[in-house]
Design an enzyme around this catalytic site. Structure first.
Site, PDB file in Angstrom:
ATOM      1  N   TYR A 191       0.478  -1.081   0.136  1.00 54.15           N
ATOM      2  CA  TYR A 191       0.199   0.196  -0.204  1.00 54.15           C
ATOM      3  C   TYR A 191       0.930   1.122  -0.815  1.00 54.15           C
ATOM      4  CZ  TYR A 191      -5.370  -0.311   0.416  1.00 54.15           C
ATOM      5  OH  TYR A 191      -6.425  -0.966  -0.075  1.00 54.15           O
TER       6      TYR A 191
ATOM      7  N   GLU B  73      -0.686   4.696  -0.019  1.00 61.90           N
ATOM      8  CA  GLU B  73      -1.570   6.742  -0.767  1.00 61.90           C
ATOM      9  C   GLU B  73      -0.033   7.485  -0.476  1.00 61.90           C
ATOM     10  OE1 GLU B  73      -2.728   3.658   1.276  1.00 61.90           O
ATOM     11  OE2 GLU B  73      -4.848   4.379   1.174  1.00 61.90           O
TER      12      GLU B  73
ATOM     13  N   ASP C 113      -8.431  12.778 -24.654  1.00 59.75           N
ATOM     14  CA  ASP C 113      -8.905  11.657 -24.209  1.00 59.75           C
ATOM     15  C   ASP C 113      -8.000  10.527 -24.931  1.00 59.75           C
ATOM     16  OD1 ASP C 113      -8.820   8.759 -23.885  1.00 59.75           O
ATOM     17  OD2 ASP C 113     -11.170   9.341 -22.984  1.00 59.75           O
TER      18      ASP C 113
ATOM     19  N   THR D  26      -5.489   5.453 -21.213  1.00 63.62           N
ATOM     20  CA  THR D  26      -4.790   4.551 -20.958  1.00 63.62           C
ATOM     21  C   THR D  26      -3.722   3.598 -21.144  1.00 63.62           C
ATOM     22  OG1 THR D  26      -6.653   3.055 -22.714  1.00 63.62           O
ATOM     23  CG2 THR D  26      -7.749   3.709 -20.700  1.00 63.62           C
TER      24      THR D  26
ATOM     25  N   LYS E 288      -3.957  -0.966 -24.420  1.00 67.22           N
ATOM     26  CA  LYS E 288      -4.632  -1.175 -25.975  1.00 67.22           C
ATOM     27  C   LYS E 288      -3.350  -0.503 -26.340  1.00 67.22           C
ATOM     28  CE  LYS E 288      -9.689   1.305 -24.480  1.00 67.22           C
ATOM     29  NZ  LYS E 288      -9.420   2.246 -23.785  1.00 67.22           N
TER      30      LYS E 288
ATOM     31  N   ARG F  27      -3.310  -2.828 -17.960  1.00 69.17           N
ATOM     32  CA  ARG F  27      -4.888  -2.348 -17.644  1.00 69.17           C
ATOM     33  C   ARG F  27      -4.700  -1.338 -16.464  1.00 69.17           C
ATOM     34  NH1 ARG F  27      -8.965  -4.914 -20.715  1.00 69.17           N
ATOM     35  NH2 ARG F  27     -10.270  -3.886 -19.662  1.00 69.17           N
TER      36      ARG F  27
HETATM   37  N1  DSN Z   1     -14.021   0.050 -23.975  1.00 66.52           N
HETATM   38  C1  DSN Z   1     -13.193   0.798 -24.765  1.00 66.52           C
HETATM   39  C2  DSN Z   1     -13.057   0.370 -25.681  1.00 66.52           C
HETATM   40  O1  DSN Z   1     -13.525  -0.977 -26.057  1.00 66.52           O
HETATM   41  O2  DSN Z   1     -13.335   1.165 -26.910  1.00 66.52           O
HETATM   42  C3  DSN Z   1     -12.856   1.794 -23.680  1.00 66.52           C
HETATM   43  O3  DSN Z   1     -13.589   2.129 -23.350  1.00 66.52           O
END
Ligand code: DSN
Length: 436
Positions: A54, A56, A200, A226, A229, A235
């Site tokens: 942990y 914080e 984003d 994120t 991707k 993740r």
């Molecule tokens: N779930 C993602 C996507 O497939 O684009 C976005 O959050």
């Protein structure tokens, strides 16, 4: 039972599920544009003993002891993220993309404040103002859409809307839009109307750092992404910001915080507790990989594969939204194929063919999001697997055969055998010991 038991001993049911999922991932062609195959190194860091800790707070300002090594790791993740994107400040603690966007709203807007977001049905994200999401429920969203004819974002329309509505924030970014986004133009509009600009780039971050898409970081006030991707990490998410709050005197005259500090305190203690140190270690690993020259090759190959797949699909008579792609993503419009509202049927038939896609609305879709008229595809995962332009023909033919047969399961079965032949040539995670 020993603490050190392997998963296969302590929970054979979950162990078996992991093995079956590995087989599914190995055998199939993965075309969901937000998915990828992360590296073994990222898997190892994610599954590491940093999950026990942990921490914080932020490096050197923690609330718990024992964080010397966690500090080293988080500082490394921050410095690598800054170098990778050319950012002035990075917060690497957001648990995922939606909490990252939520933190930006929390930092910059008051409840009910208005903002401009890209409509979900035109290719935006839930957190860009959907009425079922915190962003649409707690704040006042004015949506912009793609043009009905070109199916692309018209920056003149965005500008007029911004001048008319005077939003406090403008969001750029996509989840189902296959064309390049002009972040510089969004920033110019934001500056003209005294709005913050949140870019984003969750879907396209890998392309951005690989030089295959314009980078918003030199322009936008805040950039979220994120990490799992096209960026191919674990993740999670990060937030990149400028240091200076350009609109301090207008919106935060009483605050002593700069923009980076506003965002940091919105993440912790505003929204989150302890960061996931195992995931942050894996983010650092992924950023290190993305700084290597090979990553540029990978990013450009994602786009080459998407363009080739798009051309091959169109040569089989398949209709694509905007008739092509500039990025990693392709949106098939099945309305001209007599498949309005049949996205689910085709997604299921493609599952039978070992091709994984997701059903998706197309712009101005008359059908519901649960049974929409589109299919969304992307090339990051197949590119990570080593596939190039020459493999796109087999995949396009499989997709076209299933769509043109209106989801006939006998056709899907035949397609599956060609897909299994293809994927056999691109082994996934050779030598990975996933059960210890
Ligand atoms: N779930 C993602 C996507 O497939 O684009 C976005 O959050």
């Amino acid at each position: 039972m020993s603490l050190m038991n392997n998963l296969s001993d302590s929970d054979p049911i979950i162990a078996d599920a992991i093995l079956r999922e590995l087989k599914r991932q190995e055998e199939g062609v993965e075309l969901i544009p937000s998915e990828n195959y992360t590296t073994k190194a990222v898997l190892q860091a994610t599954g590491s003993i940093f999950t026990n800790k942990y921490s914080e707070g932020y490096p050197k300002k923690r609330y718990y002891g024992g964080n010397e090594i966690v500090d080293e790791v988080e500082i490394l993740a921050i410095e690598r993220a800054k170098e990778l994107f050319g950012a002035e400040h990075a917060n690497v603690q957001p648990y995922s993309g939606s909490p990252a966007n939520q933190a930006v709203f929390f930092a910059l807007l008051n409840l009910k404040d208005n903002f401009l977001g890209f409509n979900l049905t035109s290719g935006g994200h839930l957190t860009h103002g959907s009425h079922v999401n915190f962003s649409g429920k707690n704040y006042t969203c004015i949506s912009y859409d793609v043009d009905k004819e070109t199916e692309m974002i018209d920056m003149d329309v965005v500008r007029k809307l911004a001048i008319q509505e005077k939003p406090k924030m403008i969001i750029s970014g996509l989840t189902a839009y296959s064309r390049a986004i002009d972040f510089k133009a969004f920033q110019e509009i934001a500056e003209e109307v005294d709005a913050y600009h949140l870019a984003d780039i969750s879907h396209i971050a890998g392309l951005v750092v690989g030089g295959a898409h314009q980078n918003p970081v030199p322009y936008a006030d805040v950039v979220t992404t994120t990490t799992h991707k096209s960026l191919r990490g674990p993740r999670g998410a990060i937030i990149l910001t400028k240091l200076e709050d350009r609109l301090h005197d207008l919106y935060h005259p009483d605050s002593k915080k700069n923009l980076a500090q506003l965002i940091d305190s919105a993440v912790f203690p505003g929204l989150q507790g302890g960061p996931h140190d195992n995931v942050n270690a894996a983010k650092a690993v992924a950023f290190n990989d993305a700084l290597k020259p090979e990553f540029k090759t990978y990013a450009h190959q994602i786009v080459k594969n998407a363009k080739t797949l798009a051309d091959e699909l169109m040569s089989h008579g398949i209709k694509l939204v905007t008739n092509g792609t500039d990025n990693h993503l392709i949106l098939i419009d099945m309305r001209p194929h007599g498949l309005t509202g049949e996205g689910k049927l085709i997604q299921n038939a493609l599952d039978e063919a070992a091709i994984t896609v997701n059903k998706n609305t197309v712009p101005y879709d008359p059908a519901s999001p649960f049974n929409p008229s589109g299919i969304r595809l992307g090339t990051p995962a197949i590119t990570s697997r080593g596939m190039k332009e020459s493999e796109m023909g087999v995949i396009a033919k499989g997709l076209a055969d299933v769509i043109n047969s209106k989801g006939d399961l006998e056709v899907a079965k035949k397609v599956k055998s060609t897909i299994l032949e293809l994927t056999k040539q691109f082994p996934l995670y050779p030598g990975l010991s996933i059960l210890g």
